[in-house]
Design a protein around this motif. Sequence first.
Motif, short mmCIF file in Angstrom:
data_model
loop_
_atom_site.label_atom_id
_atom_site.label_comp_id
_atom_site.label_asym_id
_atom_site.label_seq_id
_atom_site.Cartn_x
_atom_site.Cartn_y
_atom_site.Cartn_z
N ARG A 56 0.84 -1.21 0.00
CA ARG A 56 0.00 0.00 0.00
C ARG A 56 0.87 1.26 0.00
O ARG A 56 0.54 2.26 -0.62
CB ARG A 56 -0.92 0.01 1.22
CG ARG A 56 -2.11 -0.92 1.12
CD ARG A 56 -3.15 -0.60 2.17
NE ARG A 56 -4.31 -1.48 2.03
CZ ARG A 56 -4.57 -2.50 2.83
NH1 ARG A 56 -3.76 -2.77 3.85
NH2 ARG A 56 -5.64 -3.25 2.64
N ARG A 89 2.29 1.51 -3.57
CA ARG A 89 1.36 1.27 -4.69
C ARG A 89 1.97 0.21 -5.60
O ARG A 89 2.12 0.37 -6.81
CB ARG A 89 1.05 2.57 -5.45
CG ARG A 89 0.40 3.61 -4.57
CD ARG A 89 0.09 4.91 -5.29
NE ARG A 89 -1.00 4.76 -6.25
CZ ARG A 89 -2.30 4.83 -5.94
NH1 ARG A 89 -2.67 5.04 -4.68
NH2 ARG A 89 -3.22 4.72 -6.86
N LEU A 107 -7.98 -4.49 -3.83
CA LEU A 107 -6.80 -3.66 -3.62
C LEU A 107 -6.62 -2.55 -4.65
O LEU A 107 -5.71 -1.72 -4.50
CB LEU A 107 -5.55 -4.56 -3.61
CG LEU A 107 -5.54 -5.65 -2.53
CD1 LEU A 107 -4.29 -6.51 -2.64
CD2 LEU A 107 -5.63 -5.04 -1.13
N ASP A 122 -6.22 0.94 -3.42
CA ASP A 122 -4.93 1.21 -2.79
C ASP A 122 -3.80 1.34 -3.81
O ASP A 122 -2.64 1.52 -3.43
CB ASP A 122 -4.57 0.09 -1.82
CG ASP A 122 -5.58 -0.03 -0.68
OD1 ASP A 122 -5.91 1.01 -0.10
OD2 ASP A 122 -6.01 -1.15 -0.39
#
Length: 256
Positions: free
Chosen positions: A130, A133, A172, A175
């Motif tokens: 996170r 990235r 995800l 994120d």
Amino acid sequence: MKLKDKVALITGGAKGIGFGCAKVFGQHGAKVVIADRDEPGGKAAAAQLIAAGHTVEFIRCDVTIETDMAAAVRFAVDRFGQLNCLVNNAGWHPPTMTIDQTSVADFEKLLRLNLTSAFMGCKLAVPHLRQTRGSIINMSSEVGLIGQAAAPGYVTTKAGQVGLTRALALDLAPDGIRVNAVCPAGVMTPLMQEWANTQYDPQAALKMVDSWHPIGRMATIEEIGEVCAFLASAEASFITGQAICPDGGAPLGYRR
């Protein structure tokens, strides 16, 4: 140097496809951590890549043990300050066995090695990914998409990796984490050679596998590594939730 300054953790990186990924990632500028339960093999692989000028570390890791996986993720972050890519590559293809020949215990053991380990790796790496990235690459198999005779356990685990990939790609994406699966057909690895050595004529067995691919041969470990390096790079910034099949055209012939 499309992976310059990126940090990648590769499970099962001591040999085969995992080593091919470590080699190619290093060539593209990544700092690589090889996590493998084969300590002598892992140290030798790291030494070989370091001698070639790459930045590589090794940590002993049994991917079926959660504390080992947590230690590998922590080691990568502590050593290099961040984590940009996780390659869940560790796994195994058992000998040919029908469902009648496969015990429930053997199935569950393979499930933990091939699928649960990938889930653990993702779960433990996501907090760090996170921050960068980053991306996840799950090493599945083409048979997870098309099936394979006398391999119910293996096919199930590899299909599960594709499902995990698609589920996490959705969860995800907000994120900035991309998640993809790579689904090779035949790859010339030590495991492939070990299988061939059990046959009456090992060279003929390998030529038979070569013939399953319209291109006329199996993939090299470096070719699979290049696919993974692409998916880990900014070149693949709009690709997530996909099952990429570097297969030499293997499934194209109907009942061939």
